[in-house]
Design an enzyme around this catalytic site. Structure first.
Site: not given
Ligand code: G6P
Length: 607
Positions: A2, A27, A73, A99-100, A480, A484, A487, A503, A602
């Site tokens: 948010c 964000r 969000w 926010n929160g 990573e 990427k 995402e 394995h 973000k």
């Protein structure tokens, strides 16, 4: 997550709010809203979807002299217009953006409802305007403080009241809030990107602080009404840094900025005479550093992968035992803090709740915790015992790229510093510095071949599943690479140690699951080549990222991405770049929202 913006001053409030919200888009959000006031009642407009959808619904004549805006969000309540912020009290005279998470909202809501308050949304946030309404007796700041005293959880809030012209009250507990000081105008925002086009003078609020602003001034107090003297800081970066500068997306721009951002992370920190590094922000003497017996690194997401690379570096170069942990896991397992263990938390934003709380838990137990962060003035650098800024400049795309390579660069510097105090010789230190400085031009070479990676992305983006495989220090790079891709393109991908293939993951191999192998010229190369052959013999397609001129790999792989030769510890900085480009081009080709991928934020400021 948010975003918040608040404004009072002579400019068009709607314009300032909408522009600020657009700058906060990065964000991650799912709905947005504004509330403004002129001489009449509050006008509150909110909408599910993008800011441009909201903008389209703001009648041309709407404006005001003060107002607040929010990008949401969702945490409590589905994504719809009603659950979007701002939220109002029963009479529509008080508006709040939050926010929160308010953990005790259900009890508070029940009580308020029994007292006659009626709620419009399913959100936790809506209890705040109703509590303020309950306590309001002509002084908004006082009512806000009474309301906040009842909340359990985290918040960054900004509130306005129709009867308090051009006055906003903001408060912070766990979610960032910054005050922007202009000329006869004031701003409140969840981060400075929202206000940098108007002012560079800012004051960062701490938890437990409340700020009241009018166009001509501000007052900062604690919850017991004690005035707090705050330091005014100057934002050091320019507006252009949060513009796309001709690139199609922020992510592309940030990938291409890496040669420069890596140089900035090193700048002024290399000591050629002593063949070591200087990291003044650590707040540790050489004697303190000599006493370090272990290092523990804590982080989330991409920063966790950078931390893993850091672990390999510290163990191999500085010969200090090192562990890495996901911050959300560490916090809740009652971590053991040993004497002489140095802790690092790594966070691009410096606000990730999981990492911040893990840091506080470690500090509470007496640990020395250093931060490796990008956002100057964010919570982790302010609360840590010292640290290193990576100086990447603003990273706007949700998927982290340049911060990753700069975080790793800082680990190279710290490993050099510690290594030179242990068994890294002067000559080895010299070579190390030369190799590190050779990285930016080598990344330039990789970037200049971006078009060939685009062609590969077009060829492969129709596949549904990918494996990314690397070994040793490049194993976290494989993780990573997979992160990427998933995402931003929403293609399923797993990052594994190539040795671990046999394995389990090898069961997935067929001609519909391509594998991306990272094959540097290092001591594990032959073993990785064997792993590639295992995949080929099961009809798996292989894309290899290998060193220029490696004919053996070229013969085995279906497709090849070449990177320049460099000495062994530095391959992660080169290998990750094609992974970033591959993910980027796949996402573009599939028509994804590259900079703001679905469901992601973000900076994740809730647990
Ligand atoms: C979010 C972002 C990731 C990031 C992670 C950690 O999940 O979407 O890109 O890596 O948070 O963020 P930090 O700011 O702590 O590095």
């Amino acid at each position: 997550m948010c975003g918040i913006i608040g404004y009072c001053g002579p400019k068009s409030t709607v314009q300032v709010l909408i522009e600020g919200l657009k700058r906060l888009e990065y964000r991650g959000y799912d709905s947005a809203g504004v509330c403004v006031c002129g001489d009449g009642p509050l006008t509150c407009l909110k909408r599910k979807g993008k800011i441009r959808d909201l903008q389209g619904h703001v009648p041309a004549a709407t404006d005001g002299r003060w107002g607040i805006g929010h990008t949401r969000w969702a945490t409590h309540g589905e994504v719809n217009d009603v659950n979007a912020h701002p939220h109002l009290d029963c009479e529509g005279r008080i508006a709040v953006v939050h926010n929160g998470i308010i953990e005790n909202f259900a009890i508070l809501k029940e009580k308020l409802q029994s007292e006659g308050h009626s709620f419009a949304s399913e959100t936790d946030s809506e209890v705040i305007p109703h509590l303020i309404e309950k306590y309001y007796a002509g002084d908004l700041e006082e009512a806000v403080k009474k309301a906040l005293g009842l909340l359990k959880g985290t918040y960054g809030i900004v509130c306005m009241h129709v009867d308090q012209p051009q006055l906003l009250v903001g408060a912070r507990c766990g979610s960032p809030l910054v005050l922007g000081i202009g000329n006869e105008e004031m701003f409140l925002a969840s981060d400075v990107t929202a206000i940098i086009s108007h002012t560079k003078q800012v004051v960062y609020l701490e938890d437990g602080e409340v700020v009241t602003i009018t166009p001509s001034g501000y007052r900062t107090t604690d919850m017991r009404d004690q005035e707090i003297e705050k330091r005014v800081e100057l934002i050091s970066w320019e507006l252009e840094e949060i513009e796309k500068a001709g690139f199609a997306h922020f992510m592309e721009k940030e990938i291409f900025e890496q040669p420069e951002s890596i140089k900035r992370a090193m700048s002024g920190r290399l000591d050629h005479d002593q063949a070591t590094a200087h990291l003044g922000g650590l707040n540790m003497s050489n004697r303190d550093l000599l006493n370090v017996e272990r290092v523990r690194i804590v982080a989330a997401g991409t920063s966790f992968h950078a931390a893993m690379v850091g672990m390999y570096l510290l163990e191999s170069l500085a010969r200090v035992p090192c562990t890495v942990e996901i911050s959300s896991e560490l916090r809740y397992r009652n971590p053991i803090v040993e004497r002489n263990t140095l802790h690092f938390v790594v966070s691009q934003s410096g606000e990730t709740a999981d990492t911040l709380y893990a840091m506080r838990e470690l500090q509470r137990k007496g640990a020395t915790v250093l931060g490796i962060c990008n956002v100057v003035g964010s919570t982790i650098p302010r609360e840590s015992d010292g640290g290193v800024y990576i100086h990447s400049g603003p990273e706007i795309a949700v998927a982290s790229t340049k911060a990753f390579t700069s975080q790793i660069t800082v680990f190279y510097l710290f490993s050099l510093l510690l290594g030179r105090m242990r068994d890294l010789s002067f000559e080895a230190g010299k070579r190390f510095i030369q190799d590190l400085q050779s990285v930016p031009p080598k990344i330039e070479q990789i970037l200049s071949r971006s078009r060939s990676i685009l062609a590969l992305a077009e060829k492969y983006c129709c596949y549904k599943d990918f494996l990314f495989l690397g070994r040793g220090i490049n194993y976290p790079v494989a993780m990573e690479g997979a992160l990427k891709l998933k995402e931003i393109s929403y293609i399923h991908a797993e990052g594994y140690s190539a040795a671990e293939l046999k394995h389990g993951p090898i069961a997935l191999i067929n001609d519909e699951t391509p594998s991306v192998f990272l094959v540097p010229e290092d001591s594990l190369r032959d073993k990785i080549i064997s792993n590639m052959k295992e995949v080929k013999s099961r009809r798996g397609r292989v894309i290899a990222v290998a060193v220029e001129g490696d004919r053996e790999v070229e013969d085995i792989a279906d497709d090849l991405i070449e990177v320049p030769r460099i000495s062994e510890p530095f391959y992660p900085l080169l290998m990750v770049v094609p992974m970033q480009l591959m993910a980027y081009h796949c996402a573009v080709h599939l028509g994804r929202d590259v900079d703001q991928p679905r469901n992601l934020a973000k900076s994740v400021t809730v647990e």
